[in-house]
Design a protein around this motif. Structure first.
Motif, PDB file in Angstrom:
ATOM      1  N   ILE A  31       0.696  -1.103   0.225  1.00 54.49           N
ATOM      2  CA  ILE A  31      -0.111  -0.056  -0.066  1.00 54.49           C
ATOM      3  C   ILE A  31       0.799   1.218  -0.031  1.00 54.49           C
ATOM      4  O   ILE A  31       1.891   1.293   0.789  1.00 54.49           O
ATOM      5  N   VAL A  32       0.456   2.317  -0.656  1.00 56.93           N
ATOM      6  CA  VAL A  32       1.064   3.571  -0.878  1.00 56.93           C
ATOM      7  C   VAL A  32       0.350   4.657  -0.315  1.00 56.93           C
ATOM      8  O   VAL A  32      -0.833   4.544  -0.574  1.00 56.93           O
ATOM      9  N   SER A  33       0.744   5.540   0.524  1.00 61.85           N
ATOM     10  CA  SER A  33       0.048   6.569   0.935  1.00 61.85           C
ATOM     11  C   SER A  33      -0.462   7.711  -0.351  1.00 61.85           C
ATOM     12  O   SER A  33       0.562   7.959  -1.186  1.00 61.85           O
ATOM     13  N   ARG A  34      -1.603   8.041  -0.343  1.00 56.28           N
ATOM     14  CA  ARG A  34      -2.192   9.039  -0.966  1.00 56.28           C
ATOM     15  C   ARG A  34      -3.027   9.818  -0.344  1.00 56.28           C
ATOM     16  O   ARG A  34      -3.580   9.689   0.391  1.00 56.28           O
ATOM     17  N   ARG A  35      -3.251  11.322  -0.945  1.00 54.56           N
ATOM     18  CA  ARG A  35      -3.994  12.089  -0.414  1.00 54.56           C
ATOM     19  C   ARG A  35      -5.481  11.858  -0.725  1.00 54.56           C
ATOM     20  O   ARG A  35      -5.627  11.324  -1.825  1.00 54.56           O
ATOM     21  N   SER A  36      -6.414  12.039   0.128  1.00 54.80           N
ATOM     22  CA  SER A  36      -7.636  11.473  -0.122  1.00 54.80           C
ATOM     23  C   SER A  36      -8.424  11.955  -1.337  1.00 54.80           C
ATOM     24  O   SER A  36      -9.486  11.686  -1.867  1.00 54.80           O
ATOM     25  N   ASN A  37      -7.930  13.360  -1.701  1.00 57.11           N
ATOM     26  CA  ASN A  37      -8.703  13.981  -2.803  1.00 57.11           C
ATOM     27  C   ASN A  37      -8.098  13.641  -4.296  1.00 57.11           C
ATOM     28  O   ASN A  37      -8.357  14.112  -5.135  1.00 57.11           O
ATOM     29  N   GLU A  38      -7.206  12.636  -4.229  1.00 57.82           N
ATOM     30  CA  GLU A  38      -6.830  12.231  -5.331  1.00 57.82           C
ATOM     31  C   GLU A  38      -7.252  10.958  -5.853  1.00 57.82           C
ATOM     32  O   GLU A  38      -7.377  10.400  -7.115  1.00 57.82           O
ATOM     33  N   THR A  39      -8.389  10.278  -4.969  1.00 56.09           N
ATOM     34  CA  THR A  39      -8.971   9.147  -5.534  1.00 56.09           C
ATOM     35  C   THR A  39     -10.406   8.986  -4.812  1.00 56.09           C
ATOM     36  O   THR A  39     -10.910  10.069  -4.050  1.00 56.09           O
ATOM     37  N   PRO A  40     -11.373   8.381  -5.494  1.00 63.50           N
ATOM     38  CA  PRO A  40     -12.757   8.341  -5.006  1.00 63.50           C
ATOM     39  C   PRO A  40     -12.913   7.653  -3.591  1.00 63.50           C
ATOM     40  O   PRO A  40     -11.919   7.027  -3.298  1.00 63.50           O
ATOM     41  N   ASP A  41     -13.783   8.365  -2.912  1.00 61.53           N
ATOM     42  CA  ASP A  41     -13.860   8.143  -1.522  1.00 61.53           C
ATOM     43  C   ASP A  41     -14.207   6.626  -1.330  1.00 61.53           C
ATOM     44  O   ASP A  41     -13.741   6.048  -0.131  1.00 61.53           O
ATOM     45  N   ASN A  42     -14.794   5.577  -2.158  1.00 60.94           N
ATOM     46  CA  ASN A  42     -14.953   4.568  -1.790  1.00 60.94           C
ATOM     47  C   ASN A  42     -13.873   3.645  -2.272  1.00 60.94           C
ATOM     48  O   ASN A  42     -13.805   2.274  -2.293  1.00 60.94           O
ATOM     49  N   LEU A  43     -12.821   4.024  -2.780  1.00 61.08           N
ATOM     50  CA  LEU A  43     -11.553   3.361  -3.382  1.00 61.08           C
ATOM     51  C   LEU A  43     -10.538   3.069  -2.165  1.00 61.08           C
ATOM     52  O   LEU A  43      -9.829   2.256  -1.984  1.00 61.08           O
ATOM     53  N   TRP A  44     -10.476   4.036  -1.443  1.00 62.51           N
ATOM     54  CA  TRP A  44      -9.411   4.390  -0.440  1.00 62.51           C
ATOM     55  C   TRP A  44     -10.038   4.391   1.135  1.00 62.51           C
ATOM     56  O   TRP A  44     -11.135   5.147   1.075  1.00 62.51           O
ATOM     57  N   VAL A  45      -9.363   3.998   1.902  1.00 65.75           N
ATOM     58  CA  VAL A  45      -9.691   4.082   3.318  1.00 65.75           C
ATOM     59  C   VAL A  45      -8.778   4.443   4.113  1.00 65.75           C
ATOM     60  O   VAL A  45      -7.447   4.046   4.241  1.00 65.75           O
ATOM     61  N   MET A  53      -3.317   6.049   3.647  1.00 66.20           N
ATOM     62  CA  MET A  53      -4.692   5.741   2.779  1.00 66.20           C
ATOM     63  C   MET A  53      -4.263   4.188   2.286  1.00 66.20           C
ATOM     64  O   MET A  53      -3.305   4.123   1.684  1.00 66.20           O
ATOM     65  N   LEU A  54      -5.316   3.437   2.576  1.00 64.73           N
ATOM     66  CA  LEU A  54      -5.177   2.000   2.311  1.00 64.73           C
ATOM     67  C   LEU A  54      -6.416   1.707   1.128  1.00 64.73           C
ATOM     68  O   LEU A  54      -7.259   2.073   1.321  1.00 64.73           O
ATOM     69  N   TYR A  55      -5.869   0.759   0.302  1.00 65.51           N
ATOM     70  CA  TYR A  55      -6.678   0.381  -0.945  1.00 65.51           C
ATOM     71  C   TYR A  55      -7.667  -0.494  -0.214  1.00 65.51           C
ATOM     72  O   TYR A  55      -7.413  -1.511   0.610  1.00 65.51           O
ATOM     73  N   ARG A  56      -8.948  -0.187  -0.450  1.00 69.00           N
ATOM     74  CA  ARG A  56      -9.995  -0.787   0.247  1.00 69.00           C
ATOM     75  C   ARG A  56     -10.060  -2.377  -0.121  1.00 69.00           C
ATOM     76  O   ARG A  56     -10.357  -3.126   0.785  1.00 69.00           O
ATOM     77  N   SER A  57      -9.801  -2.820  -1.451  1.00 73.82           N
ATOM     78  CA  SER A  57     -10.030  -4.099  -1.701  1.00 73.82           C
ATOM     79  C   SER A  57      -8.869  -5.216  -0.736  1.00 73.82           C
ATOM     80  O   SER A  57      -9.263  -6.099  -0.424  1.00 73.82           O
ATOM     81  N   ASP A  58      -7.912  -4.324  -0.624  1.00 76.24           N
ATOM     82  CA  ASP A  58      -6.688  -5.021   0.307  1.00 76.24           C
ATOM     83  C   ASP A  58      -7.065  -4.904   1.711  1.00 76.24           C
ATOM     84  O   ASP A  58      -6.854  -6.027   2.468  1.00 76.24           O
ATOM     85  N   LEU A  59      -7.722  -3.973   2.338  1.00 80.64           N
ATOM     86  CA  LEU A  59      -8.207  -3.972   3.625  1.00 80.64           C
ATOM     87  C   LEU A  59      -9.501  -5.012   3.732  1.00 80.64           C
ATOM     88  O   LEU A  59      -9.670  -5.782   4.678  1.00 80.64           O
ATOM     89  N   GLU A  60     -10.305  -5.054   2.726  1.00 76.80           N
ATOM     90  CA  GLU A  60     -11.116  -6.110   2.912  1.00 76.80           C
ATOM     91  C   GLU A  60     -10.777  -7.588   2.969  1.00 76.80           C
ATOM     92  O   GLU A  60     -11.263  -8.481   3.438  1.00 76.80           O
ATOM     93  N   ALA A  61      -9.475  -7.871   2.218  1.00 74.72           N
ATOM     94  CA  ALA A  61      -8.899  -8.988   2.247  1.00 74.72           C
ATOM     95  C   ALA A  61      -8.359  -9.392   3.589  1.00 74.72           C
ATOM     96  O   ALA A  61      -8.069 -10.572   3.991  1.00 74.72           O
ATOM     97  N   LEU A  63      -9.714  -8.658   6.415  1.00 77.16           N
ATOM     98  CA  LEU A  63     -10.537  -8.584   7.191  1.00 77.16           C
ATOM     99  C   LEU A  63     -10.862  -7.202   8.139  1.00 77.16           C
ATOM    100  O   LEU A  63     -11.205  -7.313   9.216  1.00 77.16           O
ATOM    101  N   TRP A  64     -10.510  -6.161   7.474  1.00 74.19           N
ATOM    102  CA  TRP A  64     -10.543  -4.578   8.210  1.00 74.19           C
ATOM    103  C   TRP A  64      -9.470  -4.680   9.339  1.00 74.19           C
ATOM    104  O   TRP A  64      -9.940  -4.128  10.320  1.00 74.19           O
ATOM    105  N   VAL A  65      -8.420  -5.457   9.192  1.00 72.02           N
ATOM    106  CA  VAL A  65      -7.405  -5.225  10.208  1.00 72.02           C
ATOM    107  C   VAL A  65      -6.232  -4.357   9.284  1.00 72.02           C
ATOM    108  O   VAL A  65      -5.717  -4.814   8.158  1.00 72.02           O
ATOM    109  N   THR A  66      -5.885  -3.080   9.841  1.00 77.62           N
ATOM    110  CA  THR A  66      -5.005  -2.153   9.331  1.00 77.62           C
ATOM    111  C   THR A  66      -3.669  -2.489   9.542  1.00 77.62           C
ATOM    112  O   THR A  66      -3.362  -3.399  10.345  1.00 77.62           O
ATOM    113  N   PRO A  67      -2.426  -2.086   8.612  1.00 74.85           N
ATOM    114  CA  PRO A  67      -1.196  -2.448   8.791  1.00 74.85           C
ATOM    115  C   PRO A  67      -0.747  -1.981  10.352  1.00 74.85           C
ATOM    116  O   PRO A  67       0.264  -2.761  10.991  1.00 74.85           O
TER     117      PRO A  67
END
Length: 304
Positions: A31-45, A53-61, A63-67
């Protein structure tokens, strides 16, 4: 019971395993950090601990446990899918209850607040019940969803808890409860407080039937829920970092006029003090629950 057998999401990537998701799922990327205004709200968490900023699909994989190790809150359906074997379960309907019995308004009517919460969640109230197998052991699971009016305990939640206990008794299987609540639902006044006693009686029915009742404390579990069914289990598990208590830390400090110790009311602190039996990371919960339930059932697999 109605069939509801969704499957957990799987990561969609053929890249080599690596990064913080290596122990959760194969084929994920760093995962790489990005500013929230560079991507759609539903793509990054956004990681609430680090701001990354975490890629949503990876976070779902994961189980919603962050780095950083934060166990982010789940909705009820996610919790059931992550708990039951292969994400398969039968949904058990929760009972209907009278709406807005006190005709309560706090600037906005209770009926309107309920309507908005139901529209957002897609169900009647905070509780959701499922029946399936956990690591091979049949069980009824009831989940309290904090996103529905703060997981507050009202008559609907109380009726759902009683219904879950009765379903477990009818099927001769254990009951597992995932708690997450800010306390009693103020819009229902004394009626909400009565659910503490009703749920306690339902737990006693389980004990009379010699069936296990296991509680998994998630973030946050507070107020009247902690003072009732959240602390009546045969075994109490908790997710890492979960806030567990009755009154808030500031209220306690102002009452006793002392500074509370570091980590007070967190799962790890309560395990040290004997209030929690074990703190279990989310990926390990199904296996741990399965082992506990199998042991408490004496290896028997009873189901109607």
């Amino acid at each position: 019971m109605a069939d509801n057998k969704p499957h957990p999401e799987k990561p969609h990537s053929d890249k080599p395993r690596g990064g913080w998701l290596a122990r959760f799922a194969p084929g994920v990327r760093k995962i790489v950090s990005r500013r929230s205004n560079e991507t759609p709200d539903n793509l990054w968490v956004k990681d609430p601990d680090t701001g990354e900023m975490l890629y949503r699909s990876d976070l779902e994989a994961a189980l919603w446990v962050t780095p950083s190790g934060r166990h982010m809150r789940l909705n009820a359906e996610q919790r059931l899918r992550y708990t039951f074997d292969d994400g398969q379960f039968e949904a058990i309907d929760t009972p209907d209850v009278p709406e807005d019995p006190l005709k309560f308004s706090d600037g906005k009517s209770y009926k309107d607040r309920l309507g908005a919460a139901r529209k957002a969640a897609g169900r009647k109230d905070t509780m959701m019940i499922g029946f399936g197998e956990i690591d091979g052991t049949p069980a009824v699971v009831i989940v309290q969803d904090f996103s529905f009016m703060g997981g507050s305990l009202g008559t609907a939640a109380g009726e759902a808890f009683v219904a879950a206990a009765h379903a477990a008794i009818a099927c001769e299987v254990p009951l597992v409860c995932f708690t997450a609540a800010g306390g009693a639902r103020m819009q229902e006044g004394a009626l909400s407080l009565m659910q503490m006693a009703r749920s306690t009686l339902a737990v006693q029915e389980l004990k009379a039937a010699q069936l296990p009742y296991v509680v998994v404390l998630t973030d946050p579990t507070t107020g009247g829920v902690t003072a009732s069914y959240a602390m009546l289990g045969d075994v109490h598990l908790a997710e890492p970092g979960a806030l567990i208590g009755f009154a808030g830390a500031r209220v306690i400090e102002s009452t006793i006029r002392e500074k509370l110790p570091p980590g007070f009311q967190r799962a790890e602190y309560l395990q040290e003090k004997g209030m929690v039996d074990k703190v279990v990371a989310r990926p390990d919960l199904p296996e741990t629950l399965g082992a506990v339930l199998s042991m408490l059932m004496g290896g028997k697999r009873r189901a109607a």
